[in-house]
Design an enzyme around this catalytic site. Sequence first.
Site, PDB file in Angstrom:
ATOM      1  N   HIS A  59       0.775  -1.294  -0.092  1.00 20.70           N
ATOM      2  CA  HIS A  59      -0.061   0.020  -0.024  1.00 20.70           C
ATOM      3  C   HIS A  59       0.803   1.248   0.099  1.00 20.70           C
ATOM      4  O   HIS A  59       2.135   1.134   0.393  1.00 20.70           O
ATOM      5  CB  HIS A  59      -1.005  -0.206   1.334  1.00 20.70           C
ATOM      6  CG  HIS A  59      -1.894  -1.044   1.182  1.00 20.70           C
ATOM      7  ND1 HIS A  59      -3.046  -1.046   2.114  1.00 20.70           N
ATOM      8  CD2 HIS A  59      -2.347  -2.006   0.414  1.00 20.70           C
ATOM      9  CE1 HIS A  59      -3.954  -1.915   1.923  1.00 20.70           C
ATOM     10  NE2 HIS A  59      -3.308  -2.665   0.744  1.00 20.70           N
ATOM     11  N   GLU A  61       0.986   3.799   1.893  1.00 18.74           N
ATOM     12  CA  GLU A  61       1.638   4.078   3.277  1.00 18.74           C
ATOM     13  C   GLU A  61       2.728   3.298   3.420  1.00 18.74           C
ATOM     14  O   GLU A  61       3.574   3.745   3.888  1.00 18.74           O
ATOM     15  CB  GLU A  61       0.638   3.960   4.210  1.00 18.74           C
ATOM     16  CG  GLU A  61      -0.784   4.774   4.134  1.00 18.74           C
ATOM     17  CD  GLU A  61      -1.778   4.120   3.444  1.00 18.74           C
ATOM     18  OE1 GLU A  61      -1.562   3.422   2.259  1.00 18.74           O
ATOM     19  OE2 GLU A  61      -3.008   4.112   3.832  1.00 18.74           O
ATOM     20  N   CYS A  89      -5.854   1.831   6.151  1.00 14.27           N
ATOM     21  CA  CYS A  89      -6.487   0.559   6.366  1.00 14.27           C
ATOM     22  C   CYS A  89      -5.903   0.092   7.705  1.00 14.27           C
ATOM     23  O   CYS A  89      -4.984   0.562   8.379  1.00 14.27           O
ATOM     24  CB  CYS A  89      -6.210  -0.601   5.253  1.00 14.27           C
ATOM     25  SG  CYS A  89      -4.831  -1.134   5.210  1.00 14.27           S
ATOM     26  N   CYS A  92      -2.008  -0.712   7.420  1.00 13.45           N
ATOM     27  CA  CYS A  92      -1.064   0.416   7.504  1.00 13.45           C
ATOM     28  C   CYS A  92      -1.355   1.309   8.643  1.00 13.45           C
ATOM     29  O   CYS A  92      -0.079   1.781   9.191  1.00 13.45           O
ATOM     30  CB  CYS A  92      -1.808   1.318   6.158  1.00 13.45           C
ATOM     31  SG  CYS A  92      -1.427   0.520   4.656  1.00 13.45           S
TER      32      CYS A  92
END
Length: 158
Positions: A59, A61, A89, A92
């Site tokens: 992701h 992040e 999420c 993360c």
Amino acid sequence: MSGTFSAEDERFMQRALELARHAADAHTEVPVGAVLVHDGAIVGEGWNQNIGGNDPTAHAEVMALRDAGQRLRNYRYPGSTLYVTLEPCVMCAGAIVHARVARVVYAAADPKTGAAGSVFDTLVSDRHNHRVEVESGLCANASADLLRGFFVARRAGQ
């Protein structure tokens, strides 16, 4: 949760939006971008790379945190701010807490998997031994439009 944003906040979120557009345009990834800033300088950048990298953890992040780790030769970033175009999420959020990021500014809320208060309270939980300041809504419309356009095009087979 939402706050008043500075010109510096706006500048860094604009960079995160550029990275989100890069993810969609150059890599056919879901358009999410992230920028980690410390002492007014970008120390990590990332965009979604799950599809191309066959990596569910890639992701934006996490990629920004990984980039910062390589640049700073550390895995903790006290005093830093993470700018991200979509609410983090649970995965993360956990990484952000473990990295000791001080502040997260996100653009659009994620009503399906958001972990900064939308669905889950992972990022803002008082059960953690580290507290993260969270602000939301900066450039929310631009981020939401980018995501919406991506998924409309994807459903249309483009």
